[in-house]
Design a protein around this motif. Structure first.
Motif, PDB file in Angstrom:
ATOM      1  N   VAL A  39       0.889  -1.159   0.000  1.00 31.47           N
ATOM      2  CA  VAL A  39       0.000   0.000   0.000  1.00 31.47           C
ATOM      3  C   VAL A  39       0.929   1.210   0.000  1.00 31.47           C
ATOM      4  N   TYR A  44      -2.007   4.449  -4.471  1.00 31.65           N
ATOM      5  CA  TYR A  44      -2.995   5.339  -3.855  1.00 31.65           C
ATOM      6  C   TYR A  44      -2.620   6.791  -4.094  1.00 31.65           C
ATOM      7  N   THR A  52      -7.661   7.476  -3.020  1.00 30.92           N
ATOM      8  CA  THR A  52      -8.276   6.637  -4.044  1.00 30.92           C
ATOM      9  C   THR A  52      -7.241   5.665  -4.587  1.00 30.92           C
ATOM     10  N   GLU A  54      -6.244   1.151  -4.962  1.00 28.65           N
ATOM     11  CA  GLU A  54      -6.401  -0.162  -4.356  1.00 28.65           C
ATOM     12  C   GLU A  54      -5.034  -0.769  -4.108  1.00 28.65           C
ATOM     13  N   PRO A  55      -4.930  -1.659  -3.124  1.00 28.47           N
ATOM     14  CA  PRO A  55      -3.618  -2.240  -2.807  1.00 28.47           C
ATOM     15  C   PRO A  55      -3.088  -3.109  -3.941  1.00 28.47           C
ATOM     16  N   ARG A 138      -6.829  -8.534   0.224  1.00 29.09           N
ATOM     17  CA  ARG A 138      -7.224  -7.298  -0.459  1.00 29.09           C
ATOM     18  C   ARG A 138      -8.238  -6.518   0.380  1.00 29.09           C
ATOM     19  N   LYS A 139      -9.195  -7.249   0.953  1.00 31.88           N
ATOM     20  CA  LYS A 139     -10.220  -6.603   1.780  1.00 31.88           C
ATOM     21  C   LYS A 139      -9.598  -5.991   3.030  1.00 31.88           C
ATOM     22  N   SER A 142      -7.593  -2.824   2.138  1.00 31.29           N
ATOM     23  CA  SER A 142      -8.496  -1.731   1.771  1.00 31.29           C
ATOM     24  C   SER A 142      -9.139  -1.125   3.009  1.00 31.29           C
ATOM     25  N   ASN A 143      -9.515  -1.986   3.956  1.00 30.87           N
ATOM     26  CA  ASN A 143     -10.101  -1.498   5.206  1.00 30.87           C
ATOM     27  C   ASN A 143      -9.072  -0.695   6.011  1.00 30.87           C
ATOM     28  N   GLU A 146      -8.851   2.774   4.647  1.00 27.05           N
ATOM     29  CA  GLU A 146     -10.028   3.540   5.058  1.00 27.05           C
ATOM     30  C   GLU A 146      -9.887   4.020   6.498  1.00 27.05           C
TER      31      GLU A 146
END
Length: 543
Positions: A39, A44, A52, A54-55, A138-139, A142-143, A146
């Motif tokens: 990341v 990003y 904005t 994604e990893p 991935r989830k 992404s979390n 955020e």
């Protein structure tokens, strides 16, 4: 305003070691799951008040046999090492901080994986489990982004290291649990009787993670994990390599050259060059024949100056750059983008350029062993010698050397006023040579040879003197104005220090070395993944 470094990153899982295995002796068939991620500022961007992107997730071969071992073939015995292929366990990338309103947010990268042992689970079942791990990672990442973004927007401040660490540790714990749960559930829901009765075993999980601060003061962090359980006693080792001295990371790079140790601007005399200006340039050649010049900015500061798919070699001599084509034609760079043809002999197999106290020389070797010198005039080239046994020429300082297939070495010296000293001198008796290099320090040029037994010798002026500390794992030697270096099979670079070899501080990271060259006060390294690294030498030329 906070700024963090951009650095080149390489994660290398090098080997698996079996100390004790639970199957019958020699019956273990390990395989590796590895999933690389990052990341950072490449994936990003901060746009309209939000991050904005994604990893980056880099999956690898997850199947049985990816370490070269399988139950139906070669298996592992206790006390045996298993090398991890690069396509399974090595990842190279660039880690850039994430720019947020003039400040840099830390970037993160790493690898999560597991060492497993093949039993009854099929590759189809494994694929479902691996895909679940990819989507889960991935989830989670992404979390994480955020959450970090929420902290920044809510408080107006960067997330603290403690807050980030807490979240990353929680992710690692969940993913570690998911690894085992995924393998079990995928097997159960396969309705495969053999897989359920004898599922693959998880030997152990591992997670390695780095951030933008990890390589400010060092280049390498070791990887080591060990597990003791139902599958036996196993370990996994490797290294995480990072450096802000990385100049490029292009897998197409095949060769790097510099304009020599020094291009002297000043009187063309053999005196000590103290106080004169030292200028050098760095170039790289790609597999497609394109040539690039380094303009001074790491990663982005490369300018294309040639683009001919016929180019197979480049050579530089200070202010000049040359290229050799597959057809044997030789071209000289005339300006920022122009080239002129200076020869077109289909028998040419190698070129060698050198600059010494303002005198530039260019040589070529033909496939019949003849050696030619470029005059720079209308007459073009002068034949210097013709020995059908000659297989290589090496140029350094005011000397050019020939190495023959029979192990003989000849030297030819030119004087400072460019009038050749007649003839060639054979350096002592024939030896069993694997490699010949030469370096220049002050006004002296010194050749070194490595024998096929990996011994290294230096020419004293009257004979070859074998150096101490013979190491059978030596793969290459390199020489420049800062002395002699040797490269070991594990990638270690060592410098000869008057009787002993010391590990060179610039490359304690053990990358897979492909080439080392010298330029100015820097040592440049090209590794097999196309990374180019620069390390300042410990002293100035001429000191």
């Amino acid at each position: 305003m906070s700024h963090l470094p951009t650095f080149g990153l390489k994660i290398v899982i090098e080997k698996v070691h079996c100390l004790e295995e639970a199957d019958d002796a020699g019956g273990a068939a390990p395989y590796l799951w590895a999933l690389f991620f990052k990341v950072d500022g490449e994936c990003y961007r901060f746009v309209n008040g939000r991050l904005t992107g994604e990893p980056v997730i880099e999956p690898r071969n997850f199947r049985h046999g990816n370490l070269g071992k399988s139950e139906s073939g070669d298996t592992v015995f206790p006390f045996q090492d298993v090398a991890v292929p690069a396509e399974v366990g090595t990842w190279s990338t660039v880690l850039r901080p994430i720019e947020v309103l003039g400040n840099d947010m830390k970037a993160y990268a790493g690898v999560i994986g597991a060492l497993l042992e093949e039993d009854g689970t099929t590759n189809a079942i494994l694929g479902k489990g691996y895909d679940k791990l990819v989507s889960g990672l991935r989830k989670e990442l992404s979390n994480l982004v955020e959450e970090l973004q929420t902290i920044y927007i809510t408080t107006g401040a960067q997330p603290t290291d403690a807050a980030i660490e807490e979240r990353l540790q929680a992710i690692e714990a969940r993913l570690t649990q998911d690894l085992e749960r995924t393998l079990i559930l995928a097997t159960l829901f396969s309705f495969n009787v053999f897989a359920i009765a004898d599922p693959d075993q998880r030997i152990g999980n591992f997670v390695e993670r780095v951030d933008s601060d990890d390589f400010r003061n060092r280049q390498v962090r070791p990887i080591y994990h060990t597990w003791r359980g139902p599958a036996g006693i196993w370990s996994l080792s490797g290294s995480v390599i990072g450096s802000t001295n990385m100049l490029d990371n292009n897998p197409a790079t095949r060769q790097i050259v510099t304009s020599g140790a020094a291009h002297w601007i000043g009187p063309k005399t053999p005196g000590h060059p103290q106080g004169t200006e030292q200028v050098h340039k760095l170039y790289q050649l790609h597999a497609n024949g394109s040539i690039w010049e380094y303009t001074g900015t790491p990663l982005t500061g490369w300018k294309r100056i040639g683009n001919n798919p016929q180019t197979v070699q480049i050579s530089a001599d200070g202010p000049r750059l040359y290229q050799l084509h597959k057809t044997g034609s030789i071209w000289e760079r005339t300006n920022q983008s122009g080239w002129k043809k200076i020869d077109g002999n289909p028998h040419t197999k190698q070129i060698a350029a050198v600059s010494y106290f303002g005198t530039e020389k260019l040589y070529q070797l033909h496939d019949n062993g003849s050696v030619w010198e470029y005059t720079g005039s209308a007459t073009g080239w002068v034949n210097m010698d013709k020995n059908p046994d000659t297989v290589e020429i090496v140029a350094a300082g005011n000397t050019v050397y020939q190495r023959t297939s029979t192990g003989r070495i000849f030297q030819h010296i030119y004087s400072y006023n460019s009038r050749p000293i007649p003839g060639w001198k054979e350096l002592d008796k024939p030896v069993d040579i694997k490699e010949l290099v030469a370096g220049t320090g002050g006004a002296a040029t010194t050749p070194y040879i490595m024998g096929r037994d990996k011994s290294i010798s230096i020419w004293t002026g009257s004979r070859w003197n074998r150096l101490e500390d013979h190491n059978i794992y030596t793969t290459h030697i390199a020489a420049g104005h800062d002395g002699l270096f040797r490269i070991l099979s594990d990638g270690t670079v060592q410098k000869f220090m008057g009787g002993i070899y010391e590990e060179f501080a610039g490359f304690d990271s053990k990358p897979r070395i492909n080439q080392i060259v010298f330029g100015g006060n820097n040592l440049y390294e090209l590794d097999k993944d196309g990374f180019i690294w620069a390390t300042p030498l410990r002293r100035n030329f001429g000191d």
